[in-house]
Design an enzyme around this catalytic site. Structure first.
Site, PDB file in Angstrom:
ATOM      1  N   LYS A 112     -24.390 -11.809  -1.275  1.00 48.01           N
ATOM      2  CA  LYS A 112     -25.753 -12.166  -1.665  1.00 48.01           C
ATOM      3  C   LYS A 112     -26.361 -11.134  -2.601  1.00 48.01           C
ATOM      4  CE  LYS A 112     -25.494 -15.505   1.292  1.00 48.01           C
ATOM      5  NZ  LYS A 112     -25.664 -16.903   1.064  1.00 48.01           N
TER       6      LYS A 112
HETATM    7  C1  LIG Z   1     -20.662 -13.751   4.302  1.00 42.76           C
HETATM    8  C2  LIG Z   1     -20.894 -15.148   3.848  1.00 42.76           C
HETATM    9  N1  LIG Z   1     -19.845 -15.896   3.488  1.00 42.76           N
HETATM   10  C3  LIG Z   1     -19.997 -17.161   3.097  1.00 42.76           C
HETATM   11  C4  LIG Z   1     -21.228 -17.763   3.055  1.00 42.76           C
HETATM   12  C5  LIG Z   1     -21.333 -19.161   2.559  1.00 42.76           C
HETATM   13  O1  LIG Z   1     -21.804 -19.173   1.248  1.00 42.76           O
HETATM   14  P1  LIG Z   1     -22.600 -20.439   0.684  1.00 42.76           P
HETATM   15  O2  LIG Z   1     -23.774 -20.606   1.584  1.00 42.76           O
HETATM   16  O3  LIG Z   1     -22.990 -20.059  -0.678  1.00 42.76           O
HETATM   17  O4  LIG Z   1     -21.688 -21.575   0.766  1.00 42.76           O
HETATM   18  C6  LIG Z   1     -22.358 -17.027   3.438  1.00 42.76           C
HETATM   19  C7  LIG Z   1     -23.723 -17.582   3.427  1.00 42.76           C
HETATM   20  O5  LIG Z   1     -24.199 -18.130   2.517  1.00 42.76           O
HETATM   21  C8  LIG Z   1     -22.190 -15.682   3.806  1.00 42.76           C
HETATM   22  O6  LIG Z   1     -23.240 -14.927   4.105  1.00 42.76           O
HETATM   23  N1  LIG Z   2     -25.250 -17.899   4.623  1.00 42.16           N
HETATM   24  C1  LIG Z   2     -26.576 -17.756   4.150  1.00 42.16           C
HETATM   25  C2  LIG Z   2     -27.371 -18.992   4.337  1.00 42.16           C
HETATM   26  C3  LIG Z   2     -28.327 -19.210   3.221  1.00 42.16           C
HETATM   27  O1  LIG Z   2     -27.621 -19.378   2.060  1.00 42.16           O
HETATM   28  P1  LIG Z   2     -28.233 -19.312   0.612  1.00 42.16           P
HETATM   29  O2  LIG Z   2     -27.092 -18.915  -0.249  1.00 42.16           O
HETATM   30  O3  LIG Z   2     -28.761 -20.646   0.334  1.00 42.16           O
HETATM   31  O4  LIG Z   2     -29.323 -18.285   0.597  1.00 42.16           O
HETATM   32  C4  LIG Z   2     -27.176 -16.511   4.769  1.00 42.16           C
HETATM   33  O5  LIG Z   2     -26.430 -15.612   5.043  1.00 42.16           O
HETATM   34  O6  LIG Z   2     -28.350 -16.439   4.976  1.00 42.16           O
END
Ligand SMILES: Cc1ncc(COP(=O)(O)O)c(C=O)c1O
Ligand SMILES: N[C@@H](CCOP(=O)(O)O)C(=O)O
Length: 466
Positions: A112
């Site tokens: 993130k």
């Molecule tokens: C460590 C981790 N891996 C994978 C994901 C999944 O990614 P996305 O929500 O973009 O599919 C998340 C949350 O978004 C995450 O925090």
């Molecule tokens: N896995 C995410 C969930 C939110 O996902 P986002 O990419 O839409 O912000 C988290 O860790 O909060």
């Protein structure tokens, strides 16, 4: 560059307006009106660029005349200055033809930070230009929250309110959010799941008078700027492995579908991507869809990879809109039906089209633990539970001659219990978080109701104004 809503009933906006508004007023998600494309020579020229400059080059196609590439270069340089690896997104080969790209070298140890650090800079830049303040309301299953807080803490023009599902994140994840002391940060522990938190955020945005009064903005991947800032690392990995002259595939541990959608966008812009592989935990709605056109919501179940404990993957709507040939009416109808029945009626031809590029593999907790253990025994690589799921998917779908890159989305130290159970090793937190367990926590528990969240947002905004 202008942006349109997937539901066709919201104003067409510029990049900066999309950044500040987050979700479209009709409940849809913003997408570029036309997809920017890079030529072979453009891709080749990017090979020589350091990561922050590569990011600026790509983002400039999305910001258009709102923010020029030179300004973006400065903002991206600041965004990535604090990363603890010189390559920012290092690529390691773990098995024959299988590579891991680490996206967790930012301050909060998850992918993130790759976008959120850029968003912090973009918000500051645009809000200063306009002399405005916004209230960011975000939902997190564990990682978005701390990354958003880290990117926004102490910024005068931003208040940030993060909803996490009480008791459903790892302790490290929770403490990363709740031990931050800056007064512009509010943490709410919601008595519900991540899906409840995400629905609550969306319902606040759907109340237009409230949204306007509070100047709401979003940092979840419903905000297009998040997706745009996640595209560059796919480009970086692909160029390192032979693109644009050679195809590359990616495997992505998936929840809200934002990360893998960024890879899809890179392909749309001309990056030669052969396959996109979704990795899921037991919350496997996406893999059920890909394998059997079954997009039916089941209850969210806790797993070893809590950040992926999601059933409603917001960004799937963007893909659906594209696969429907940008038919916003059909998209709105399908999405409304999904929310009212819990089942998404995806036309067979759309499903078949999706399967020409996407594939999916789901792992339960026992399989995830086994993947972490075997990978560590065979290659010495410590993958956190989310990354391990991506790696397993990458191995399963790898094709001869096409490099497969699995995205490592979090540092193993965020999930020590799972790592100890699988490997016997307790991964250490980096120095800047070494005293995390001694820091004082601040958060409030709230019921999963719109009224409770609105009250909390009002209170936070008032206290920041005063
Ligand atoms: C460590 C981790 N891996 C994978 C994901 C999944 O990614 P996305 O929500 O973009 O599919 C998340 C949350 O978004 C995450 O925090
Ligand atoms: N896995 C995410 C969930 C939110 O996902 P986002 O990419 O839409 O912000 C988290 O860790 O909060």
């Amino acid at each position: 560059m202008r942006y349109i809503s997937t539901r066709g009933n919201a104003p067409v906006l510029s990049f900066s307006d999309v950044l500040l508004s987050g979700l479209a007023e009709d409940g849809g998600l913003y997408l570029p009106q036309t997809w920017p494309e890079f030529s072979l020579a453009d891709w080749q020229a990017m090979r020589a660029l350091p990561y922050p400059e590569l990011a600026a080059r790509i983002l400039a196609r999305f910001t258009g005349s709102d923010i020029d590439e030179d300004t973006l270069k400065t903002l991206c340089a600041k965004a990535y200055a604090g990363f603890d690896h010189p390559a920012i997104v290092p690529l390691t080969q773990v098995e024959d033809g299988l590579f891991v790209q680490e996206l967790f070298h930012g301050p909060t140890l998850a992918f993130k930070d790759m976008a959120m650090q850029v968003l912090g800079q973009l918000f500051e830049y645009v809000l200063t230009q306009r002399d405005e303040h916004v209230t960011i309301v975000g939902a997190t299953s564990g990682d978005t929250g701390s990354a958003a807080i880290e990117a926004c803490r102490g910024r005068q023009r931003l208040s940030v309110i993060i909803l996490h599902p009480k008791g459903r994140t790892s302790e490290v994840q929770r403490r990363q959010m709740t031990t931050v002391r800056e007064p512009n940060v509010t943490n709410l522990a919601v008595e519900g799941t991540f899906d409840d938190c995400q629905d609550l955020v969306k319902s606040l945005f759907a109340d237009i008078p409230f949204r306007q009064e509070m100047h709401l903005s979003a940092v979840n991947s419903i905000n297009w700027a998040r997706i745009a800032a996640q595209i560059p690392y796919y480009v970086h990995a692909a160029l390192a492995l032979g693109a644009p002259e050679r195809e590359v595939s990616f495997a992505v541990p998936t929840g809200n579908f934002g990360n893998i959608l960024a890879a899809w966008a890179a392909r749309k812009m001309g990056l030669p991507i052969r396959q996109l592989c979704v990795g899921s935990n037991r919350n496997d709605i996406l893999t059920r869809f890909l394998n059997a056109n079954d997009m039916t919501i089941k209850g969210v179940v806790p797993s070893l990879s809590p950040s992926m404990d999601i059933q409603v993957s917001s960004n799937f709507e963007r893909l659906l809109f594209e696969l429907l040939g940008r038919d916003a009416t059909a998209c709105a109808r399908i999405m409304t039906g999904f929310r009212s029945t819990g089942h998404m009626d995806v036309p067979a031809e759309v499903w078949e089209n999706a399967r020409t590029l996407f594939c999916g593999l789901a792992l339960d907790d026992a399989q995830t633990e086994a993947e972490i253990r075997t990978l560590h025994q065979r290659s010495g690589y410590m993958a956190d539970p989310h990354s391990a799921i991506g790696i397993a998917a990458g191995r399963r779908f790898r094709q001869p001659g096409i490099p497969m890159v699995a995205e490592a989305t979090a540092h193993p130290a965020k999930f020590p219990d799972a790592m100890v159970a699988a490997t016997g090793i307790h991964p250490a937190l980096p120095v800047h978080l070494a005293d995390l367990f001694e820091r004082e926590e601040r958060y409030r528990t709230v019921p999963a109701t719109e009224g409770a969240i609105k009250d909390a947002v009002r209170a936070a905004v008032l206290s920041n104004a005063g």
